[in-house]
Design an enzyme around this catalytic site. Structure first.
Site, PDB file in Angstrom:
ATOM      1  N   GLU A  92      -9.418  -3.377  -8.183  1.00  0.00           N
ATOM      2  CA  GLU A  92      -9.842  -4.566  -7.423  1.00  0.00           C
ATOM      3  C   GLU A  92     -11.304  -4.463  -7.007  1.00  0.00           C
ATOM      4  O   GLU A  92     -11.650  -4.247  -5.850  1.00  0.00           O
ATOM      5  CB  GLU A  92      -8.947  -4.757  -6.208  1.00  0.00           C
ATOM      6  CG  GLU A  92      -9.134  -6.089  -5.513  1.00  0.00           C
ATOM      7  CD  GLU A  92      -8.801  -7.290  -6.411  1.00  0.00           C
ATOM      8  OE1 GLU A  92      -9.655  -7.649  -7.233  1.00  0.00           O
ATOM      9  OE2 GLU A  92      -7.703  -7.843  -6.286  1.00  0.00           O
ATOM     10  N   SER A 115       0.850  -1.199   0.000  1.00  0.00           N
ATOM     11  CA  SER A 115       0.000   0.000   0.000  1.00  0.00           C
ATOM     12  C   SER A 115       0.881   1.243   0.000  1.00  0.00           C
ATOM     13  O   SER A 115       1.934   1.280   0.647  1.00  0.00           O
ATOM     14  CB  SER A 115      -0.890   0.013   1.244  1.00  0.00           C
ATOM     15  OG  SER A 115      -1.793  -1.067   1.206  1.00  0.00           O
TER      16      SER A 115
END
Length: 578
Positions: free
Chosen positions: A503, A373
């Site tokens: 996603e 991330s």
């Protein structure tokens, strides 16, 4: 004085940039002048009535003339008021159109730094201030100025000695009123800024009401809101104090002048050097001078407000638009996309978020971005969608730099499905057709077809209103899986050449995920697809996986190649896939 003119130049330039309704303003101002001139005749008629009044000489015709003058003044004043107000409304409507048209075309980077509520306040409140100045205060200023000049000239002709006594109050009034006006301008400007900030905070809180509720943040937001309200109250009280000084002071000055005029005029009447009618007329002219002077303070305060509002409006209008509002139209079907040595930083002073990114996507391939991330995956998507421009390097579609294409051409050929599945308040139909140029020509048959392709037809049919079901703000009346399937149906309807997915199944339950994944697989067929992967299970079949760490590509290849050659990817795979 020069500084004042320079300061007001942007205001006049902004007003002149609109299509000013010249006819309405001209007729309105002429009518305002006529009203003022007719008003100047009323005290003279009153003088004749008072001086010549007796039962023997009572004239109905003279009374009729006075009544006609009053009616004429009222009618013309009504016409003037409407025309000037209408002109002000038209000008402010044009300003709002210009600002709205500009705001929705500003780059995403502007909204990264600016609260949307502040921008809303600029469009609504600041333009409203400009409207009030044009339609109300400016006409009052012009008519008041004419009234004062005309009344003073007539009074000098009638009795110059009494006029000089009256004018003694002017310097005294200016000494007090000018500093108060300047203070009022500062307070008003602070009030505008605080109102914009407060609007922004309120809009943000209400826009994220579920986050606020789920976080038990009512008390925090209450304190924050009360703080903003107290600041607004502070500015309001400062305004009230200034008005509290202006009102009684002007009342004192007016009463003092009236007492002096009545006292001196009474002596003149007693001596026979002035008639009673002339004294009455003098007092009426005095009121025609006093009332405009009191409104002048408001005019100059509003002028300063409008000057501050203009600066903010011009600031927004001067912000450069997104690059590529104009450009080539290009069909990107079957063209490879090449990213060459891309670097990007959100601000010049910041360090680069992406550095030396290079890869190529051939038509029909699935390219996945993986990595920790904060590595820069979402930023890469922002560059591909042209929300931002790279600080270095270029992105080519075929042999053409995407920077050379028009934004509408580029974005119309890209489909984007995110985790959030953003929706607008309105119906399912409106959300499916959102942004399409020929939305009205899209049939129900087409909509049901794309819903079926996205596995959304069954739940849409279960709603009593079908395609006309209201989804609520941000689609809150639909479940996450339902929102995702509507977003996929919307992408099907656009038939994009390039598909981008952040996603899209990451936040769904297993049942919804299965259905959505089927819909996505169907959507990806034959399209170049870019995927941000949070779970490696969704990208094991990708043609190429690009692993990004700290803004740099540290690995490229298929799932098996990265398992073999990339230590961190292998660690991710072991954690998630075993």
């Amino acid at each position: 004085m020069e500084q004042q003119q320079n300061g007001l130049k942007p205001f006049f330039s902004l007003i002149l940039s609109t299509k000013i309704p010249k006819f309405a303003i001209t007729i309105g101002l002429i009518a305002s002048v006529i009203t003022t001139v007719v008003g100047l005749a009323i005290p003279l008629l009153t003088r004749e009535l008072v001086d010549g009044f007796s039962l023997a000489s009572f004239s109905f015709s003279f009374i009729f003339v006075i009544a006609a003058v009053f009616i004429l003044q009222a009618v013309i004043d009504g016409v003037s008021t409407y025309l000037l107000a209408a002109a002000g409304q038209q000008i402010v409507a044009q300003l709002r159109e210009k600002m709205w048209s500009k705001l929705i075309r500003l780059p995403v980077s502007y909204f990264d730094k600016q609260q949307s509520g502040e921008s809303v306040s600029r469009v609504v409140n600041d333009t409203g201030i400009v409207k009030d100045l044009i339609s109300q205060h400016f006409p009052q200023f012009i008519s008041g100025l004419i009234s004062i000049i005309g009344a003073v000239i007539i009074l000098f002709i009638m009795d110059w000695k009494m006029t000089l006594i009256m004018l003694l109050a002017v310097p005294f009034t200016l000494v007090i009123m000018i500093p108060l006006g300047k203070t009022m301008a500062k307070v008003s400007r602070g009030l505008q800024d605080e109102t914009a900030t407060f609007s922004g905070n309120i809009q943000q809180t209400l826009g994220e009401i579920r986050l606020m509720k789920s976080s038990n943040a009512e008390t925090y937001e209450e304190v924050k809101g009360f703080s903003g309200i107290k600041k607004l109250l502070g500015f309001g009280l400062k305004e009230a104090k200034i008005f509290a000084l202006i009102g009684p002071f002007m009342y004192f000055v007016v009463m003092a002048v009236i007492v002096m005029i009545i006292g001196y005029g009474g002596i003149r009447v007693a001596n026979g050097t002035m008639s009673t009618g002339s004294l009455v007329a003098f007092l009426l002219y005095l009121f025609q001078i006093v009332f405009p002077i009191t409104s002048f303070a408001m005019f100059f305060t509003q002028l300063q407000k409008a000057k501050g509002a203009t600066e903010r409006i011009i600031h927004i209008l001067d912000i450069p638009l997104e690059n590529g509002q104009q450009g080539k139209e290009l069909d990107i079907s079957n063209l490879p996309l090449k990213v060459e040595n891309i670097a990007f930083a959100y601000d010049e002073s910041d360090s680069s978020v992406l550095k030396n990114i290079t890869f190529e996507a051939n038509p029909g391939e699935m390219i996945a971005f993986a990595g920790p991330s904060g590595g820069g995956k979402t930023t890469m998507f922002g560059l591909l969608e042209r929300y931002y421009e790279p600080t270095e390097g270029k992105i080519l579609i075929g042999e053409t730099n995407i920077h050379d294409l028009s934004l509408s051409s580029w974005r119309s050929q890209i489909g984007y499905v995110s985790q959030e599945s953003a929706m607008m308040a309105g119906t399912i139909r409106a959300n499916l057709c959102y942004g399409l140029e020929q939305a009205d020509s899209i049939t129900d048959k087409q909509l049901w077809e794309v819903c079926k392709m996205a596995y959304a037809d069954q739940f849409v049919q279960s709603f009593p209103n079908g395609l006309d079901t209201e989804v609520g703000e941000r689609g809150v009346k639909l479940s996450g899986g339902q929102r995702q399937r509507i977003a996929i149906a919307r992408a099907f309807l656009r038939n994009p050449k390039i598909l981008m997915m952040d996603e899209a199944t990451a936040s769904l339950d297993s049942q919804s995920e299965g259905i959505v994944q089927q819909a996505l697989s169907r959507l990806m067929e034959g399209r170049t697809t870019f995927v941000i992967a949070h779970r490696l299970s969704t990208i094991v079949d990708a043609d190429q996986i690009i692993f990004i760490e700290n803004g740099e590509v540290t690995g490229k290849g298929t799932h098996q190649e990265l398992i073999r050659d990339h230590a961190l990817y292998r660690e991710f795979a072991e954690q998630q896939l075993t």
